[in-house]
Write a protein that holds these residues in place. Structure first.
Motif: not given
Length: 220
Positions: A127-128, A175-176, A181-184, A202-203
């Motif tokens: 998000t941020i 950006t999109a 990816a975070s949601l997945l 990861p990471f």
């Protein structure tokens, strides 16, 4: 009496000669040290002991812990829905849901605390992080586009403008993709932790592990 004084003087002189290193001896020591450094290399200092990340076993994790870990990861859907409904205005509030869970469980369950902190960092990234990339990257891209347009006077701008346009498209795609990816990853982690498996991003997981093992968060 004089003979005893003479013997004492000789003994003192002998001790003085033995205790003082001769120039030849010092030179020999220097040669030996040079030989050791040349053929054996300089002495290596032992590396400092690194902090070993803690492990989070799932053998004794209760159903309640599994549920709260899943809630922490699944809260990314709350953030996603709120961001759509409020056009992102309440996102700075919803991203702190996993952090609240972390503070509630940080002294009660290492398992929940670890996963809640993972979820919090992931939501910040999606998000941020995406917003900052859009603002900062967009500003740099706009400045570069103006420069490329000005350079059209000397013809090189005709090459730079299309190239810079592709850079802008890549920036928008990145950006999109960050929130998607975070949601997945958040969805996968929700399912895995609810089923009692120790899912790691990861990471992000490695950084969180180190912080909980010996970093700032371990003493707060």
């Amino acid at each position: 009496m004089s003979e005893e004084l003479t013997n004492d003087a000789n003994d003192t002189d002998r001790v003085s000669r033995l205790s003082t290193a001769s120039p030849d001896s010092a030179a020999a020591d220097a040669v030996v040290r040079e030989y050791e450094e040349r053929y054996r290399g300089p002495r290596e200092e032992k590396p400092k002991r690194r902090e070993i990340p803690r492990s989070y076993s799932t053998l004794r994790v209760t159903d309640d812990e599994k549920l709260w870990a899943a809630v922490a990861h699944g809260s990314i859907w709350i953030t996603a829905i709120i961001s759509v409904i409020t056009v992102g205005t309440l996102v700075p509030v919803s991203v702190f849901i996993p952090l609240v869970i972390y503070f509630l469980f940080r002294k009660r369950s290492d398992y929940v605390a670890f996963h809640a902190l993972q979820a919090f960092v992931l939501q910040l990234f999606g998000t941020i992080g995406a917003f900052l990339l859009l603002v900062v990257g967009g500003t740099v891209w706009a400045v570069g586009l103006v420069i490329a347009l000005l350079l059209m006077v000397v013809l090189i701008g005709f090459i730079l403008v299309p190239v810079w346009g592709l850079v802008g498209i890549a920036l928008l795609l990145a950006t999109a993709l960050m929130p998607l990816a975070s949601l997945l990853y958040g969805t996968i982690a929700t399912i895995e932790t609810y089923n009692g498996r120790d899912y790691r991003y990861p990471f992000i997981s490695r950084w969180v592990d180190r912080q909980l093992a010996g970093g700032f968060l371990n003493i707060v």
